[in-house]
Scaffold this motif. Structure first.
Motif, mmCIF file in Angstrom:
data_model
loop_
_atom_site.group_PDB
_atom_site.id
_atom_site.type_symbol
_atom_site.label_atom_id
_atom_site.label_comp_id
_atom_site.label_asym_id
_atom_site.label_seq_id
_atom_site.Cartn_x
_atom_site.Cartn_y
_atom_site.Cartn_z
ATOM 1 N N TRP A 34 -8.263 6.849 -8.989
ATOM 2 C CA TRP A 34 -8.845 7.938 -8.198
ATOM 3 C C TRP A 34 -7.895 9.112 -8.029
ATOM 4 O O TRP A 34 -8.298 10.262 -8.173
ATOM 5 C CB TRP A 34 -9.279 7.420 -6.828
ATOM 6 C CG TRP A 34 -10.644 6.819 -6.807
ATOM 7 C CD1 TRP A 34 -11.183 5.958 -7.716
ATOM 8 C CD2 TRP A 34 -11.652 7.026 -5.826
ATOM 9 N NE1 TRP A 34 -12.440 5.614 -7.356
ATOM 10 C CE2 TRP A 34 -12.763 6.241 -6.192
ATOM 11 C CE3 TRP A 34 -11.712 7.770 -4.661
ATOM 12 C CZ2 TRP A 34 -13.929 6.206 -5.441
ATOM 13 C CZ3 TRP A 34 -12.871 7.727 -3.908
ATOM 14 C CH2 TRP A 34 -13.969 6.962 -4.300
ATOM 15 N N ARG A 51 -5.278 5.473 -2.487
ATOM 16 C CA ARG A 51 -3.975 4.831 -2.295
ATOM 17 C C ARG A 51 -3.721 3.699 -3.290
ATOM 18 O O ARG A 51 -2.585 3.339 -3.544
ATOM 19 C CB ARG A 51 -3.839 4.342 -0.861
ATOM 20 C CG ARG A 51 -3.777 5.513 0.122
ATOM 21 C CD ARG A 51 -3.327 5.086 1.484
ATOM 22 N NE ARG A 51 -3.326 6.200 2.406
ATOM 23 C CZ ARG A 51 -2.377 7.130 2.460
ATOM 24 N NH1 ARG A 51 -1.358 7.087 1.642
ATOM 25 N NH2 ARG A 51 -2.452 8.110 3.337
ATOM 26 N N HIS A 52 -4.766 3.133 -3.855
ATOM 27 C CA HIS A 52 -4.623 2.077 -4.861
ATOM 28 C C HIS A 52 -4.907 2.645 -6.252
ATOM 29 O O HIS A 52 -5.601 2.041 -7.074
ATOM 30 C CB HIS A 52 -5.558 0.903 -4.540
ATOM 31 C CG HIS A 52 -5.129 0.155 -3.336
ATOM 32 N ND1 HIS A 52 -5.650 0.397 -2.071
ATOM 33 C CD2 HIS A 52 -4.200 -0.827 -3.178
ATOM 34 C CE1 HIS A 52 -5.069 -0.395 -1.201
ATOM 35 N NE2 HIS A 52 -4.182 -1.149 -1.841
ATOM 36 N N ASN A 53 -4.334 3.802 -6.522
ATOM 37 C CA ASN A 53 -4.544 4.512 -7.779
ATOM 38 C C ASN A 53 -4.206 3.662 -9.000
ATOM 39 O O ASN A 53 -4.844 3.803 -10.044
ATOM 40 C CB ASN A 53 -3.720 5.800 -7.796
ATOM 41 C CG ASN A 53 -3.995 6.627 -9.023
ATOM 42 O OD1 ASN A 53 -5.129 7.010 -9.279
ATOM 43 N ND2 ASN A 53 -2.960 6.897 -9.806
ATOM 44 N N ASP A 54 -3.241 2.775 -8.874
ATOM 45 C CA ASP A 54 -2.862 1.938 -10.023
ATOM 46 C C ASP A 54 -4.017 1.064 -10.500
ATOM 47 O O ASP A 54 -4.087 0.699 -11.672
ATOM 48 C CB ASP A 54 -1.645 1.076 -9.685
ATOM 49 C CG ASP A 54 -1.873 0.152 -8.498
ATOM 50 O OD1 ASP A 54 -2.556 0.564 -7.529
ATOM 51 O OD2 ASP A 54 -1.359 -0.979 -8.522
ATOM 52 N N LYS A 55 -4.962 0.772 -9.592
ATOM 53 C CA LYS A 55 -6.130 -0.040 -9.957
ATOM 54 C C LYS A 55 -7.385 0.799 -10.143
ATOM 55 O O LYS A 55 -8.266 0.419 -10.909
ATOM 56 C CB LYS A 55 -6.371 -1.094 -8.878
ATOM 57 C CG LYS A 55 -5.262 -2.118 -8.789
ATOM 58 C CD LYS A 55 -5.545 -3.157 -7.737
ATOM 59 C CE LYS A 55 -4.449 -4.189 -7.759
ATOM 60 N NZ LYS A 55 -3.570 -4.126 -6.644
ATOM 61 N N THR A 56 -7.492 1.923 -9.427
ATOM 62 C CA THR A 56 -8.744 2.697 -9.443
ATOM 63 C C THR A 56 -8.671 3.975 -10.258
ATOM 64 O O THR A 56 -9.699 4.446 -10.744
ATOM 65 C CB THR A 56 -9.153 3.095 -8.011
ATOM 66 O OG1 THR A 56 -8.181 4.000 -7.475
ATOM 67 C CG2 THR A 56 -9.292 1.878 -7.100
ATOM 68 N N ASN A 90 -8.715 4.424 0.666
ATOM 69 C CA ASN A 90 -8.198 3.173 0.116
ATOM 70 C C ASN A 90 -8.161 3.237 -1.416
ATOM 71 O O ASN A 90 -7.188 2.812 -2.042
ATOM 72 C CB ASN A 90 -9.056 2.004 0.591
ATOM 73 C CG ASN A 90 -8.465 0.672 0.210
ATOM 74 O OD1 ASN A 90 -7.302 0.400 0.456
ATOM 75 N ND2 ASN A 90 -9.278 -0.174 -0.407
ATOM 76 N N ASN A 91 -9.216 3.784 -2.021
ATOM 77 C CA ASN A 91 -9.254 3.908 -3.478
ATOM 78 C C ASN A 91 -8.183 4.872 -3.987
ATOM 79 O O ASN A 91 -7.589 4.640 -5.046
ATOM 80 C CB ASN A 91 -10.634 4.355 -3.946
ATOM 81 C CG ASN A 91 -11.639 3.233 -3.907
ATOM 82 O OD1 ASN A 91 -11.312 2.081 -4.107
ATOM 83 N ND2 ASN A 91 -12.887 3.569 -3.632
ATOM 84 N N MET A 107 0.842 -1.183 0.000
ATOM 85 C CA MET A 107 0.000 0.000 0.000
ATOM 86 C C MET A 107 0.881 1.239 0.000
ATOM 87 O O MET A 107 1.920 1.273 0.617
ATOM 88 C CB MET A 107 -0.930 0.014 1.221
ATOM 89 C CG MET A 107 -1.866 1.213 1.208
ATOM 90 S SD MET A 107 -2.818 1.549 2.694
ATOM 91 C CE MET A 107 -3.919 0.207 2.799
ATOM 92 N N ASN A 108 0.451 2.266 -0.673
ATOM 93 C CA ASN A 108 1.175 3.527 -0.748
ATOM 94 C C ASN A 108 0.912 4.321 0.530
ATOM 95 O O ASN A 108 -0.213 4.702 0.800
ATOM 96 C CB ASN A 108 0.690 4.290 -1.984
ATOM 97 C CG ASN A 108 1.419 5.588 -2.182
ATOM 98 O OD1 ASN A 108 2.061 6.096 -1.280
ATOM 99 N ND2 ASN A 108 1.305 6.133 -3.360
ATOM 100 N N ASN A 109 1.951 4.567 1.312
ATOM 101 C CA ASN A 109 1.785 5.272 2.588
ATOM 102 C C ASN A 109 2.176 6.738 2.513
ATOM 103 O O ASN A 109 2.396 7.368 3.535
ATOM 104 C CB ASN A 109 2.594 4.573 3.680
ATOM 105 C CG ASN A 109 2.003 3.243 4.048
ATOM 106 O OD1 ASN A 109 0.782 3.090 4.084
ATOM 107 N ND2 ASN A 109 2.836 2.265 4.301
#
Length: 69
Positions: free
Chosen positions: A40, A33-38, A30-31, A1-3
């Motif tokens: 956002w 921080r998971h920018n590579d998938k979402t 959460n969305n 996770m990107n902190n």
């Protein structure tokens, strides 16, 4: 996770989601921080800050809902 720390605009999105419905701020974060998938964080970066706010509207199904933007 990107902190990494959230940008001010990203934090505003989290706060607006939380204000609209308690508990959804964590989902928004959460969305982000998971920018590579979402995507956002990219969308937030491209959105003018004055457009990041909770508002109400109607959809094609005529239900009223809260949304960002």
């Amino acid at each position: 996770m990107n902190n990494r720390p959230l940008t001010p605009k990203e934090q505003k999105v989290v706060n607006e989601f939380e204000a609209a419905r308690p508990g959804t701020g964590a989902i928004a974060e959460n969305n982000i921080r998971h920018n590579d998938k979402t995507g956002w964080a990219d969308i937030i970066a491209d959105t003018p800050e004055n457009e990041i706010k909770v508002s109400e509207g109607t959809g094609s199904n005529s239900f009223i809902y809260k949304r960002l933007g």
